[in-house]
Write an enzyme that holds these catalytic residues in place. Structure first.
Site, PDB file in Angstrom:
ATOM      1  N   LEU A  68    -117.932-112.569 -32.554  1.00 43.05           N
ATOM      2  CA  LEU A  68    -118.563-111.351 -32.066  1.00 43.05           C
ATOM      3  C   LEU A  68    -118.764-109.908 -32.663  1.00 43.05           C
ATOM      4  CD1 LEU A  68    -119.221-112.419 -28.113  1.00 43.05           C
ATOM      5  CD2 LEU A  68    -121.474-112.171 -30.342  1.00 43.05           C
ATOM      6  N   GLY A  69    -116.773-110.468 -32.921  1.00 48.45           N
ATOM      7  CA  GLY A  69    -116.579-108.951 -33.269  1.00 48.45           C
ATOM      8  C   GLY A  69    -114.622-109.545 -32.889  1.00 48.45           C
ATOM      9  N   GLY A  71    -110.642-106.502 -33.475  1.00 49.77           N
ATOM     10  CA  GLY A  71    -109.635-105.548 -33.048  1.00 49.77           C
ATOM     11  C   GLY A  71    -108.539-105.298 -33.491  1.00 49.77           C
ATOM     12  N   ALA A  72    -107.955-104.806 -33.442  1.00 54.49           N
ATOM     13  CA  ALA A  72    -106.611-104.989 -33.815  1.00 54.49           C
ATOM     14  C   ALA A  72    -105.376-105.623 -32.440  1.00 54.49           C
ATOM     15  CB  ALA A  72    -105.533-103.548 -33.625  1.00 54.49           C
ATOM     16  N   SER A  74    -107.439-108.399 -30.091  1.00 55.41           N
ATOM     17  CA  SER A  74    -107.925-109.494 -30.369  1.00 55.41           C
ATOM     18  C   SER A  74    -109.273-109.487 -31.634  1.00 55.41           C
ATOM     19  CB  SER A  74    -108.890-109.513 -28.678  1.00 55.41           C
ATOM     20  OG  SER A  74    -109.698-108.759 -29.136  1.00 55.41           O
ATOM     21  N   THR A  75    -109.686-110.962 -30.932  1.00 54.29           N
ATOM     22  CA  THR A  75    -111.032-111.505 -31.667  1.00 54.29           C
ATOM     23  C   THR A  75    -111.885-111.604 -30.405  1.00 54.29           C
ATOM     24  OG1 THR A  75    -110.151-113.315 -32.579  1.00 54.29           O
ATOM     25  CG2 THR A  75    -109.910-112.082 -33.546  1.00 54.29           C
ATOM     26  N   VAL A  76    -113.435-111.630 -30.941  1.00 54.50           N
ATOM     27  CA  VAL A  76    -114.757-112.301 -29.475  1.00 54.50           C
ATOM     28  C   VAL A  76    -115.350-112.767 -30.125  1.00 54.50           C
ATOM     29  CG1 VAL A  76    -115.703-111.312 -27.887  1.00 54.50           C
ATOM     30  CG2 VAL A  76    -114.069-109.781 -28.144  1.00 54.50           C
ATOM     31  N   LYS A  91    -112.717-113.718 -25.235  1.00 53.11           N
ATOM     32  CA  LYS A  91    -111.338-112.732 -25.611  1.00 53.11           C
ATOM     33  C   LYS A  91    -110.198-113.008 -26.462  1.00 53.11           C
ATOM     34  CE  LYS A  91    -109.804-108.049 -25.890  1.00 53.11           C
ATOM     35  NZ  LYS A  91    -110.265-106.900 -24.841  1.00 53.11           N
ATOM     36  N   ASP A 191    -109.119 -95.162 -22.331  1.00 52.50           N
ATOM     37  CA  ASP A 191    -109.289 -95.782 -23.103  1.00 52.50           C
ATOM     38  C   ASP A 191    -111.026 -95.690 -23.490  1.00 52.50           C
ATOM     39  OD1 ASP A 191    -109.450 -95.907 -26.028  1.00 52.50           O
ATOM     40  OD2 ASP A 191    -108.847 -98.912 -25.686  1.00 52.50           O
TER      41      ASP A 191
END
Length: 411
Positions: A68-69, A71-72, A74-76, A91, A191
């Site tokens: 799904l996605g 980031g710095a 994690s991955t999802v 996650k 955030d």
């Protein structure tokens, strides 16, 4: 059908679903020399990300169907819960020496859940566990899958600014969720940005389609020895699912703080509240400032403030100069709250001039609204954009705002 008993009278559980058969061919291979997805994150290291493979089963129940996605931190992954026979988002956090607060915050929130309506608009955690990776341990969080983020919605629009009606609708959910976090759970998010506001899915058949699409056309991937990096599903683009958009949900609580007053740097620089910039104690009012600045990104199609680079003093001076232009100068009482203010103002409260004060006002910068409606919107914005945290409206007060609750033409 087999019935499984768990020692509790009347309790039954359906047998687990068989694991899905995953295609091992028919996918596009991405050139090894091309950096994709998490490889493009600052300070990327292969060793800190767990090497997830589509088809993997975690915790004896969550089978990975596609990505799904990323980031710095994690991955999802889009997964099938083989026990509950539904879909979840998994996650998988990087292994890091930095303490992962997210599970602690979610458990705290779960313990404070009440009848507060805003609790429904804060994303919850269904399960958590740890897995051992090649280098270290990774924290995993299981959550309800979401359709997309508010940022994705913005990118799907043309022009890329939310309409007034869409903005009002989103803010009503966000302020309801924030009121719960601030007044009941005593959590400061720290955030809040469009990528961290998720859109729930009102049509569960969408998730079945996501699984089917992966079966028919497997995700492109980059294979480098034992390392596989998958491309997130681009064909999940929100344009295809606009009719399935549900409520906004406040998500990504990895940077959140429990308690009413804190110290230290928080927030993306462009959203950073003045008390945070100036090393003063901060609390839930920092989130309110954050939302006010984020609204500009969503509605005005541009940032309210312009950070000035890697030098913190120069960057702060530039943003503080812009704040003076938009809000007027801060009071001397506010400036006396921290010695850090003396880097930018003298003892009499006069600006030292490390950056220019632009010649425009908040009203000059708003270009879409007119007349009484613009006046009401400016009043709404100024309730959030105050130098002194205690002068900012609370989330609950903002829910009652006249502009937010006014009807919008054409809706």
């Amino acid at each position: 059908m087999k019935i499984f008993l768990r020692g509790v009278r009347g309790f039954t559980r359906r047998p687990a679903s068989p694991a899905r058969k995953i295609r091992s061919s028919g996918f596009a291979i991405i050139d090894e020399a091309v950096e994709i997805e998490e490889e493009r994150m600052p300070h990327y290291k292969t060793s800190v990300y767990y090497p997830v493979r589509i088809g993997d089963i975690f915790h004896d129940r969550y089978q990975v169907l596609n990505k799904l996605g990323y980031g710095a931190n994690s991955t999802v992954w889009f997964c099938r819960d083989l026990r509950q026979h539904n879909y979840v988002a998994l996650k998988i956090c990087i292994n890091s020496s930095i303490v992962n607060r997210e599970v602690e915050v979610f458990k705290h929130i779960a313990a404070t859940r009440s009848k507060h309506s805003g609790a429904s608009y804060v994303r919850s955690m269904q399960d958590s566990f740890e897995i051992k990776g090649p280098a270290s341990v990774h924290q995993c969080l299981v959550q309800e899958p979401m359709l997309a983020s508010l940022y994705d919605l913005q990118c799907a629009l043309n022009p890329k600014s939310l309409t007034e009606a869409l903005l009002k609708s989103a803010l009503q959910y966000i302020f309801a969720g924030l009121d719960y976090l601030h007044s009941e759970a005593h959590v400061v998010h720290t955030d809040l940005q469009a990528k961290n506001i998720m859109l729930a899915c009102s049509d569960p058949t969408v998730f079945k389609e996501w699984e089917r699409m992966e079966e028919e056309e497997p995700s492109p991937r980059k294979v480098d020895g034992d390392q596989v990096i998958y491309k997130s599903r681009q064909d999940f683009a929100l344009r295809k699912y606009l009719q399935a958009i549900g409520p906004c949900m406040i998500a990504d609580l990895g940077m959140a703080r429990i308690g009413k007053q804190h110290e230290g740097f928080i927030q993306p620089e462009i959203y950073r509240a003045p008390e945070v910039m100036l090393c003063m104690p901060w609390g839930s009012a920092a989130d309110i400032w954050n939302i006010g600045v984020m609204i500009w990104d969503l509605f005005e199609e541009g940032h309210m403030f312009s950070p000035g680079g890697d030098n913190r003093k120069i960057s702060n001076a530039r943003m503080l100069g812009e704040m003076i232009a938009l809000l007027g100068p801060p009071s001397q009482e506010f400036l006396r709250r921290a010695d850090e203010t003396l880097a930018y103002w003298n003892h009499e409260g006069q600006w030292k001039g490390f950056a220019e004060i632009p010649d425009y006002s908040l009203e000059d910068c708003e270009v879409y609204l007119e007349g009484e409606n613009k006046k009401l919107f400016m009043s709404f914005m100024r309730k959030m954009l105050q130098w002194e945290p205690e002068k900012r409206a609370t989330a609950r007060e903002l829910l009652q705002d006249e502009w937010l609750n006014s009807s919008t033409k054409g809706v």
